[in-house]
Design a protein around this motif. Sequence first.
Motif, PDB file in Angstrom:
ATOM      1  N   ARG A  71      -0.536 -22.946  38.774  1.00 48.75           N
ATOM      2  CA  ARG A  71       0.293 -24.402  38.884  1.00 48.75           C
ATOM      3  C   ARG A  71       0.003 -25.028  40.159  1.00 48.75           C
ATOM      4  NH1 ARG A  71       6.026 -24.254  36.776  1.00 48.75           N
ATOM      5  NH2 ARG A  71       6.352 -22.726  38.684  1.00 48.75           N
ATOM      6  N   SER A  72       0.249 -24.130  41.210  1.00 46.79           N
ATOM      7  CA  SER A  72       0.083 -24.855  42.682  1.00 46.79           C
ATOM      8  C   SER A  72      -1.450 -25.551  42.897  1.00 46.79           C
ATOM      9  CB  SER A  72       0.330 -23.903  43.748  1.00 46.79           C
ATOM     10  OG  SER A  72       1.644 -23.542  43.626  1.00 46.79           O
ATOM     11  N   GLU A  73      -2.483 -24.704  42.716  1.00 42.14           N
ATOM     12  CA  GLU A  73      -3.649 -25.237  42.766  1.00 42.14           C
ATOM     13  C   GLU A  73      -3.912 -26.294  41.902  1.00 42.14           C
ATOM     14  OE1 GLU A  73      -5.818 -20.797  43.561  1.00 42.14           O
ATOM     15  OE2 GLU A  73      -5.334 -21.343  41.319  1.00 42.14           O
ATOM     16  N   ALA A  74      -3.518 -26.432  40.752  1.00 44.51           N
ATOM     17  CA  ALA A  74      -3.755 -27.395  39.892  1.00 44.51           C
ATOM     18  C   ALA A  74      -2.981 -28.634  40.542  1.00 44.51           C
ATOM     19  CB  ALA A  74      -3.089 -27.188  38.436  1.00 44.51           C
ATOM     20  N   ILE A  75      -1.773 -28.375  40.802  1.00 45.67           N
ATOM     21  CA  ILE A  75      -1.248 -29.803  41.558  1.00 45.67           C
ATOM     22  C   ILE A  75      -1.738 -30.303  42.744  1.00 45.67           C
ATOM     23  CG2 ILE A  75       0.970 -30.422  42.488  1.00 45.67           C
ATOM     24  CD1 ILE A  75       2.457 -28.624  40.640  1.00 45.67           C
ATOM     25  N   ARG A  76      -2.241 -29.185  43.613  1.00 43.54           N
ATOM     26  CA  ARG A  76      -2.861 -29.794  44.912  1.00 43.54           C
ATOM     27  C   ARG A  76      -4.262 -30.464  44.303  1.00 43.54           C
ATOM     28  NH1 ARG A  76      -0.656 -24.588  46.889  1.00 43.54           N
ATOM     29  NH2 ARG A  76      -2.648 -23.504  46.196  1.00 43.54           N
ATOM     30  N   ALA A  77      -4.838 -29.749  43.462  1.00 44.44           N
ATOM     31  CA  ALA A  77      -6.174 -30.507  42.990  1.00 44.44           C
ATOM     32  C   ALA A  77      -6.079 -32.137  42.696  1.00 44.44           C
ATOM     33  CB  ALA A  77      -6.699 -29.839  41.949  1.00 44.44           C
ATOM     34  N   ALA A  78      -4.785 -32.280  41.848  1.00 38.76           N
ATOM     35  CA  ALA A  78      -4.548 -33.472  41.361  1.00 38.76           C
ATOM     36  C   ALA A  78      -4.218 -34.719  42.506  1.00 38.76           C
ATOM     37  CB  ALA A  78      -3.313 -33.509  40.414  1.00 38.76           C
ATOM     38  N   LEU A  79      -3.232 -33.800  43.444  1.00 37.10           N
ATOM     39  CA  LEU A  79      -3.104 -34.960  44.395  1.00 37.10           C
ATOM     40  C   LEU A  79      -4.139 -35.304  45.354  1.00 37.10           C
ATOM     41  CD1 LEU A  79       0.242 -32.983  45.745  1.00 37.10           C
ATOM     42  CD2 LEU A  79       0.169 -35.183  44.734  1.00 37.10           C
ATOM     43  N   ALA A  80      -5.307 -34.000  45.437  1.00 32.00           N
ATOM     44  CA  ALA A  80      -6.433 -34.469  46.338  1.00 32.00           C
ATOM     45  C   ALA A  80      -7.189 -35.489  45.614  1.00 32.00           C
ATOM     46  CB  ALA A  80      -7.251 -33.221  46.426  1.00 32.00           C
ATOM     47  N   ALA A  81      -7.302 -35.439  44.354  1.00 38.13           N
ATOM     48  CA  ALA A  81      -8.070 -36.428  43.485  1.00 38.13           C
ATOM     49  C   ALA A  81      -7.419 -37.731  43.758  1.00 38.13           C
ATOM     50  CB  ALA A  81      -8.380 -36.032  42.201  1.00 38.13           C
ATOM     51  N   TRP A  82      -6.223 -37.724  43.649  1.00 41.78           N
ATOM     52  CA  TRP A  82      -5.252 -39.098  43.502  1.00 41.78           C
ATOM     53  C   TRP A  82      -5.480 -39.756  45.076  1.00 41.78           C
ATOM     54  CZ3 TRP A  82      -0.939 -40.253  46.686  1.00 41.78           C
ATOM     55  CH2 TRP A  82      -0.235 -41.479  46.276  1.00 41.78           C
ATOM     56  N   SER A  83      -5.532 -38.901  46.153  1.00 39.54           N
ATOM     57  CA  SER A  83      -5.036 -39.264  47.579  1.00 39.54           C
ATOM     58  C   SER A  83      -6.666 -39.659  48.077  1.00 39.54           C
ATOM     59  CB  SER A  83      -4.644 -38.305  48.534  1.00 39.54           C
ATOM     60  OG  SER A  83      -5.540 -37.216  48.549  1.00 39.54           O
ATOM     61  N   HIS A  84      -7.704 -39.430  47.372  1.00 35.09           N
ATOM     62  CA  HIS A  84      -8.985 -39.914  47.739  1.00 35.09           C
ATOM     63  C   HIS A  84      -9.350 -40.841  47.090  1.00 35.09           C
ATOM     64  CE1 HIS A  84      -9.300 -35.498  49.120  1.00 35.09           C
ATOM     65  NE2 HIS A  84     -10.181 -36.235  50.363  1.00 35.09           N
ATOM     66  N   ALA A  85      -8.811 -41.144  45.699  1.00 34.71           N
ATOM     67  CA  ALA A  85      -9.194 -42.153  45.224  1.00 34.71           C
ATOM     68  C   ALA A  85      -8.649 -43.750  45.825  1.00 34.71           C
ATOM     69  CB  ALA A  85      -8.720 -42.176  43.796  1.00 34.71           C
ATOM     70  N   ALA A  86      -7.491 -43.182  46.446  1.00 36.72           N
ATOM     71  CA  ALA A  86      -6.607 -44.627  46.985  1.00 36.72           C
ATOM     72  C   ALA A  86      -7.287 -45.493  48.173  1.00 36.72           C
ATOM     73  CB  ALA A  86      -5.458 -44.093  47.717  1.00 36.72           C
TER      74      ALA A  86
END
Length: 86
Positions: A71-86
């Motif tokens: 779960r933690s890895e998945a949430i970190r991956a989602a945050l990384a994808a979102w923050s790089h898209a901004a």
Amino acid sequence: MERKMHGREVSESEIDGWVEEAEAGYDLEELKARMGRPARGAEASQVIPVRLTVDELAAVMARAEREHLNRSEAIRAALAAWSHAA
């Protein structure tokens, strides 16, 4: 009296061994080096509580399972994808 550790019964001989080890003393520097989770970076990570609905958490867990992540890895991956898209 039954004694358990991590769901497994602990024998008197194991306890006696731990007592002998403790009485002999511990190397505090060695203990400090192995305590806790491994560092993710140069500095300590922060724990950020987040509230998710049942559906949101189910979606996270389904994606994590598909991608073989916890779960933690998945949430970190989602945050990384979102923050790089901004």
